[in-house]
Enzyme design. Sequence first.
Site, short mmCIF file in Angstrom:
data_model
loop_
_atom_site.label_atom_id
_atom_site.label_comp_id
_atom_site.label_asym_id
_atom_site.label_seq_id
_atom_site.Cartn_x
_atom_site.Cartn_y
_atom_site.Cartn_z
N GLU A 1 9.08 -4.71 10.65
CA GLU A 1 9.54 -3.40 10.15
C GLU A 1 9.97 -2.50 11.32
OE1 GLU A 1 6.90 -1.34 7.45
OE2 GLU A 1 8.20 0.42 7.40
N ASP B 1 0.84 -1.21 0.00
CA ASP B 1 0.00 0.00 0.00
C ASP B 1 0.87 1.25 0.00
OD1 ASP B 1 0.87 -0.18 2.62
OD2 ASP B 1 -1.13 0.04 3.52
N SER B 2 2.21 1.07 0.08
CA SER B 2 3.14 2.18 -0.10
C SER B 2 2.93 2.83 -1.46
CB SER B 2 4.59 1.70 0.04
OG SER B 2 4.82 0.56 -0.76
N GLU C 1 -1.30 -5.69 8.65
CA GLU C 1 -0.55 -5.15 9.79
C GLU C 1 -1.29 -5.45 11.09
OE1 GLU C 1 0.30 -0.97 9.17
OE2 GLU C 1 1.07 -1.34 7.15
N LYS D 1 -1.25 -9.64 2.92
CA LYS D 1 -0.45 -9.22 4.08
C LYS D 1 -1.29 -8.22 4.87
CE LYS D 1 3.07 -6.04 3.84
NZ LYS D 1 2.58 -5.00 4.77
N ASP E 1 -1.18 -6.37 -0.32
CA ASP E 1 -1.18 -5.66 0.96
C ASP E 1 -2.59 -5.15 1.25
OD1 ASP E 1 0.16 -4.77 3.17
OD2 ASP E 1 1.15 -3.08 2.17
O1 KIV Z 1 3.52 -1.17 1.72
C1 KIV Z 1 4.69 -1.58 1.74
O2 KIV Z 1 5.50 -1.31 0.84
C2 KIV Z 1 5.09 -2.41 2.87
C3 KIV Z 1 6.55 -2.67 3.03
C4 KIV Z 1 7.17 -1.49 3.65
C5 KIV Z 1 6.81 -3.91 3.81
O3 KIV Z 1 4.28 -2.82 3.64
#
Ligand code: KIV
Length: 258
Positions: A176, A43-44, A113, A111, A82
């Site tokens: 992280e 989600d970055s 959090e 994934k 994500d």
């Molecule tokens: O969104 C992302 O790029 C991430 C990484 C920093 C692990 O979750």
Amino acid sequence: MEKVSLGHILSAKGKRKLVMLTAYDALFAKLFDPYTDILLVGDSLNMVFAGAQDTLSATMDQMIYHTQAVCRGAQRSFIVFDMPYGSYTDPSTALANGLRVYKETRADSVKLEGGAEKAEVIATLVENGIAVMGHIGLMPQHVRGEGGYRIKRDRERVVEDALAVEEAGAFSLVLEGVQADIAAAVTEELKIPVIGIGAGRDVDGQVLVWTDMLGFFTEFKPKFVRRYLEGAQLVDGALRRYVEDVRSGRFPSEKESY
Ligand code: KIV
């Protein structure tokens, strides 16, 4: 080229380091794919490509669109979707969104959090056949709630969360922004592979955001980033040459004309 499976990832623990990188589109996924074990549609992308201040406004629709593109570009790497902020607040919301990921994309896993507080969400997804990668330590989706990005140094809390994620059925864990000795202890404790970002070298693999790793994102450079290319500088140089060539009439040449 053999596709990287869940089994490959699990069996890497203690034997070989896993290489993970973010990818957000087919073009770059295709370039990275021969070298990576895992491609994360992080989600970055909300910050990197959409220009937002943080990841919080990323939506399921955006993430699905980008994951479909990455899946078209990558043939080999294991692909991780994500889950965006708000898409896994409780087990039923998480399940509805997790099922959507598997139905609408070829992603191999999701994934999310969260530590012990997300154990029920993780277990629900896993019970329904969805592979889950956990993500604890510094959690970018908590940036507003915590008032910034904070490195985690509370050993007991990090170990407890890591064990809860493993116990809930996650097949691997992203750690992280965690003090290196704590990350090493978690890696030793867990049976599943631990992939670090800003968590030192004593983990089972590393992940970086590709625009950091290739030097395209230059506003700031976190301590844990190593740049393998000065991408922004190279683009700048190429653009200057293009502008000069267009303005001077050197482009296009006869060879480049019909
Ligand atoms: O969104 C992302 O790029 C991430 C990484 C920093 C692990 O979750």
